[in-house]
Motif scaffolding. Structure first.
Motif, PDB file in Angstrom:
ATOM      1  N   ARG A 215      45.463 136.150 -41.421  1.00  0.00           N
ATOM      2  CA  ARG A 215      45.767 137.560 -41.193  1.00  0.00           C
ATOM      3  C   ARG A 215      44.647 138.193 -40.378  1.00  0.00           C
ATOM      4  N   GLU A 216      45.027 138.951 -39.381  1.00  0.00           N
ATOM      5  CA  GLU A 216      44.052 139.618 -38.529  1.00  0.00           C
ATOM      6  C   GLU A 216      43.086 140.450 -39.378  1.00  0.00           C
ATOM      7  N   GLY A 217      41.782 140.294 -39.097  1.00  0.00           N
ATOM      8  CA  GLY A 217      40.769 141.026 -39.835  1.00  0.00           C
ATOM      9  C   GLY A 217      40.195 140.296 -41.020  1.00  0.00           C
ATOM     10  N   SER A 218      40.809 139.177 -41.414  1.00  0.00           N
ATOM     11  CA  SER A 218      40.301 138.416 -42.557  1.00  0.00           C
ATOM     12  C   SER A 218      38.939 137.807 -42.240  1.00  0.00           C
ATOM     13  N   THR A 219      38.062 137.825 -43.237  1.00  0.00           N
ATOM     14  CA  THR A 219      36.741 137.191 -43.080  1.00  0.00           C
ATOM     15  C   THR A 219      36.651 135.886 -43.852  1.00  0.00           C
ATOM     16  N   GLU A 220      37.775 135.422 -44.379  1.00  0.00           N
ATOM     17  CA  GLU A 220      37.781 134.207 -45.202  1.00  0.00           C
ATOM     18  C   GLU A 220      38.257 132.982 -44.448  1.00  0.00           C
ATOM     19  N   THR A 221      38.879 133.182 -43.304  1.00  0.00           N
ATOM     20  CA  THR A 221      39.480 132.061 -42.577  1.00  0.00           C
ATOM     21  C   THR A 221      38.411 131.131 -42.004  1.00  0.00           C
ATOM     22  N   GLY A 222      38.574 129.837 -42.254  1.00  0.00           N
ATOM     23  CA  GLY A 222      37.719 128.839 -41.636  1.00  0.00           C
ATOM     24  C   GLY A 222      38.410 128.252 -40.422  1.00  0.00           C
ATOM     25  N   ILE A 223      38.376 126.934 -40.303  1.00  0.00           N
ATOM     26  CA  ILE A 223      39.076 126.255 -39.210  1.00  0.00           C
ATOM     27  C   ILE A 223      40.286 125.541 -39.784  1.00  0.00           C
ATOM     28  N   VAL A 224      41.425 125.738 -39.154  1.00  0.00           N
ATOM     29  CA  VAL A 224      42.673 125.130 -39.607  1.00  0.00           C
ATOM     30  C   VAL A 224      43.217 124.244 -38.491  1.00  0.00           C
ATOM     31  N   LEU A 225      43.560 123.002 -38.835  1.00  0.00           N
ATOM     32  CA  LEU A 225      44.158 122.060 -37.895  1.00  0.00           C
ATOM     33  C   LEU A 225      45.632 121.919 -38.227  1.00  0.00           C
ATOM     34  N   ILE A 226      46.489 122.239 -37.284  1.00  0.00           N
ATOM     35  CA  ILE A 226      47.933 122.106 -37.492  1.00  0.00           C
ATOM     36  C   ILE A 226      48.327 120.646 -37.292  1.00  0.00           C
ATOM     37  N   LEU A 227      48.943 120.071 -38.310  1.00  0.00           N
ATOM     38  CA  LEU A 227      49.381 118.680 -38.231  1.00  0.00           C
ATOM     39  C   LEU A 227      50.838 118.568 -37.800  1.00  0.00           C
ATOM     40  N   ALA A 228      51.675 119.456 -38.302  1.00  0.00           N
ATOM     41  CA  ALA A 228      53.101 119.421 -37.974  1.00  0.00           C
ATOM     42  C   ALA A 228      53.661 120.827 -38.054  1.00  0.00           C
ATOM     43  N   GLY A 229      54.643 121.123 -37.206  1.00  0.00           N
ATOM     44  CA  GLY A 229      55.256 122.434 -37.195  1.00  0.00           C
ATOM     45  C   GLY A 229      54.681 123.339 -36.121  1.00  0.00           C
ATOM     46  N   GLU A 230      55.191 124.572 -36.063  1.00  0.00           N
ATOM     47  CA  GLU A 230      54.757 125.535 -35.052  1.00  0.00           C
ATOM     48  C   GLU A 230      54.422 126.870 -35.707  1.00  0.00           C
ATOM     49  N   VAL A 231      53.480 127.597 -35.080  1.00  0.00           N
ATOM     50  CA  VAL A 231      53.088 128.920 -35.570  1.00  0.00           C
ATOM     51  C   VAL A 231      53.104 129.918 -34.424  1.00  0.00           C
ATOM     52  N   ASP A 232      53.269 131.193 -34.766  1.00  0.00           N
ATOM     53  CA  ASP A 232      53.159 132.299 -33.821  1.00  0.00           C
ATOM     54  C   ASP A 232      51.817 132.976 -34.012  1.00  0.00           C
ATOM     55  N   VAL A 233      51.145 133.297 -32.907  1.00  0.00           N
ATOM     56  CA  VAL A 233      49.882 134.028 -32.943  1.00  0.00           C
ATOM     57  C   VAL A 233      50.155 135.432 -32.413  1.00  0.00           C
ATOM     58  N   THR A 234      49.843 136.461 -33.230  1.00  0.00           N
ATOM     59  CA  THR A 234      50.115 137.844 -32.843  1.00  0.00           C
ATOM     60  C   THR A 234      48.892 138.725 -33.121  1.00  0.00           C
TER      61      THR A 234
ATOM     62  N   PRO B 161      35.462 138.592 -37.874  1.00  0.00           N
ATOM     63  CA  PRO B 161      36.736 138.485 -38.596  1.00  0.00           C
ATOM     64  C   PRO B 161      37.812 137.868 -37.712  1.00  0.00           C
ATOM     65  N   ALA B 162      38.859 137.396 -38.361  1.00  0.00           N
ATOM     66  CA  ALA B 162      39.970 136.792 -37.620  1.00  0.00           C
ATOM     67  C   ALA B 162      40.513 137.775 -36.599  1.00  0.00           C
ATOM     68  N   THR B 163      40.704 137.306 -35.385  1.00  0.00           N
ATOM     69  CA  THR B 163      41.107 138.190 -34.289  1.00  0.00           C
ATOM     70  C   THR B 163      42.613 138.286 -34.124  1.00  0.00           C
ATOM     71  N   ALA B 164      43.390 137.544 -34.915  1.00  0.00           N
ATOM     72  CA  ALA B 164      44.849 137.572 -34.777  1.00  0.00           C
ATOM     73  C   ALA B 164      45.488 137.128 -36.086  1.00  0.00           C
ATOM     74  N   THR B 165      46.763 137.395 -36.184  1.00  0.00           N
ATOM     75  CA  THR B 165      47.562 136.918 -37.314  1.00  0.00           C
ATOM     76  C   THR B 165      48.328 135.674 -36.865  1.00  0.00           C
ATOM     77  N   VAL B 166      48.344 134.669 -37.723  1.00  0.00           N
ATOM     78  CA  VAL B 166      49.040 133.415 -37.409  1.00  0.00           C
ATOM     79  C   VAL B 166      50.114 133.209 -38.477  1.00  0.00           C
ATOM     80  N   THR B 167      51.361 133.079 -38.054  1.00  0.00           N
ATOM     81  CA  THR B 167      52.500 132.992 -38.971  1.00  0.00           C
ATOM     82  C   THR B 167      53.317 131.750 -38.656  1.00  0.00           C
ATOM     83  N   ALA B 168      53.759 131.088 -39.685  1.00  0.00           N
ATOM     84  CA  ALA B 168      54.561 129.869 -39.501  1.00  0.00           C
ATOM     85  C   ALA B 168      55.905 130.210 -38.874  1.00  0.00           C
ATOM     86  N   ARG B 169      56.217 129.542 -37.781  1.00  0.00           N
ATOM     87  CA  ARG B 169      57.518 129.699 -37.123  1.00  0.00           C
ATOM     88  C   ARG B 169      58.531 128.711 -37.720  1.00  0.00           C
TER      89      ARG B 169
END
Length: 427
Positions: free
Chosen positions: A320-339, A368-376
């Motif tokens: 979620r945009e503004g979160s300070t808890e996000t680390g690094i996430v590697l997508i293995l399968a599927g697609e996400v939208d960045v907004t 903080p996280a600069t964008a929101t990432v949602t599973a498509r």
């Protein structure tokens, strides 16, 4: 004198051409010269069946089941049972015999050795062939006696190695799982999967050899026991490679619908399959992703243990945009939208998919996280906690350099998107 490999190829060619009797003579020569050639035994039974000698074929398949399961080749045993079930539905009960030796709760599979296969380059001497003067009935009678007997077979090992995926299942689930598969026979040159096609199944190679290509590039050659096709099935994406048979093959095909039905009946199948797929995705990432390339193999596996697996349904927020808890996430399968929010409206920045990273800008820049990432679509990912990710970036210069370049490129792409003419908010 022909090599075993060449004679196998010629016998399979004849069988595919409808010349079962001629093929049978070649398969007999292969078995007589090396009684432990289980593939030749299987195909000799197939040749008997193709020649209308169903009773003899049933006897040969039944004997092969015993030989294969006892010698460490259970996938050939599965093929034999599927062949038997095609002529006698009651044969599906024989899957229990395979499960009794290879399921997780039998305590039999382990770090054992199995019977080795014959050398494909060895020549087949003239003495192995049946006399040309033999009638078809004499050839069939000789074939049945040869294929049903154990003469020349080496002792069976006490402990056999486990089967990929299958040996993680207990007896009932093992038997139900293999009942759910279909055996797909493919001749040399056949295309099993084609790049760009939709994915509805994955495969276990029971025998033979296949080649994996992407465009004009050869990626791999796979042999007996290999699993392929699961990546596209997991990611709900088109096939990303073409798989072509290079040596006559039998494949166990597991379709999405049959797997769903089996998992409903025996729920443990779903959990074991999920764990297996997760391990496959992780192994692929460790071997090929640039994030891990700066580490040696031991370091890669130690680092992988720091990641936590994530599974998201469509619409779930990964970041979620503004979160300070996000680390690094590697997508293995599927697609996400960045907004990102701009003036109260949601602006679409990018689509990301397998192999993409999320969170590198906030980790490298300590922001903080600069964008929101949602599973498509359904998503599988690996998440590295922020505190550890920051320490790792600080301590490994090569990794920091690579992530900084990626972050800079992403930031530039975002600026260009935001600077483009406004086409209205994302709805």
């Amino acid at each position: 004198m022909p090599s075993r490999r060449a004679l196998h190829a010629e016998a399979n060619r004849l069988l595919h051409a409808g010349e079962g009797s001629a093929a049978l003579r070649h398969f007999i020569a292969l078995v007589r010269s090396a009684p432990h050639d289980l593939e030749a035994r299987l195909r000799a039974a197939d040749a008997l069946n193709a020649s209308g000698r169903v009773r003899e074929a049933i006897d040969a398949w039944s004997a092969l089941l015993v030989h294969a399961v006892g010698s460490g080749y259970p996938l050939l045993g599965v093929v034999a049972v599927k062949r038997l079930a095609a002529v006698d539905a009651a044969a599906v009960q024989l899957f229990d015999a395979i499960a009794d030796r290879y399921a997780s709760d039998t305590r039999r599979p382990g770090p054992g050795a199995r019977m080795s296969s014959p050398d494909g380059g060895a020549e087949v001497g003239a003495e192995a062939y049946v006399p040309r003067a033999w009638s078809e009935d004499e050839v069939v009678a000789g074939a049945r006696g040869l294929l049903v007997g154990r003469e020349g077979m080496p002792p069976r090992p006490e402990v056999v190695p486990p089967v990929p995926l299958l040996s993680a299942l207990p007896r009932e689930a093992f038997a139900r799982f293999v009942r759910a598969c279909a055996v797909r026979h493919a001749a040399e040159g056949a295309v099993v999967l084609r790049e760009g096609d939709p994915a509805a199944s994955f495969f276990l190679l029971a025998r033979g050899r296949v080649q994996v290509t992407r465009g004009a590039q050869r990626l791999a050659v796979l042999g007996e026991g290999s699993v392929f096709g699961e990546m596209a099935l997991l990611s709900h994406a088109p096939r990303n490679a073409t798989v072509t048979v290079t040596e006559d093959a039998d494949l166990l095909e597991f379709g999405a619908q049959s797997l769903s039905a089996a998992s409903t009946e025996v729920p443990i199948i779903a959990s074991v399959l999920d764990r297996f797929m997760q391990q496959r995705l992780l192994a692929h990432a460790l071997a090929s992703h640039p994030f891990f390339s700066v580490f040696d193999p031991d370091q890669r596996h130690a680092l992988a243990a720091r990641f936590s697996p994530l599974t998201l349904a469509p619409g779930d927020a990964l970041v979620r945009e503004g979160s300070t808890e996000t680390g690094i996430v590697l997508i293995l399968a599927g697609e996400v939208d960045v907004t990102r929010l701009r003036d109260g409206a949601t602006v679409h920045l990018a689509n990301l998919g397998p192999g993409d990273l999320v969170g590198e800008i906030s980790v490298v820049g300590r922001v903080p996280a600069t964008a929101t990432v949602t599973a498509r679509s359904p998503v599988r990912a690996l998440a590295l906690p922020r505190a550890f990710a920051e320490r790792l970036v600080d301590g490994v210069g090569a990794l920091r350099g690579w992530l900084s370049e990626l972050a800079d490129q992403r930031a530039l792409d975002t600026q260009l998107t935001l600077a483009a003419p406004d086409e209205g908010p994302l709805t």
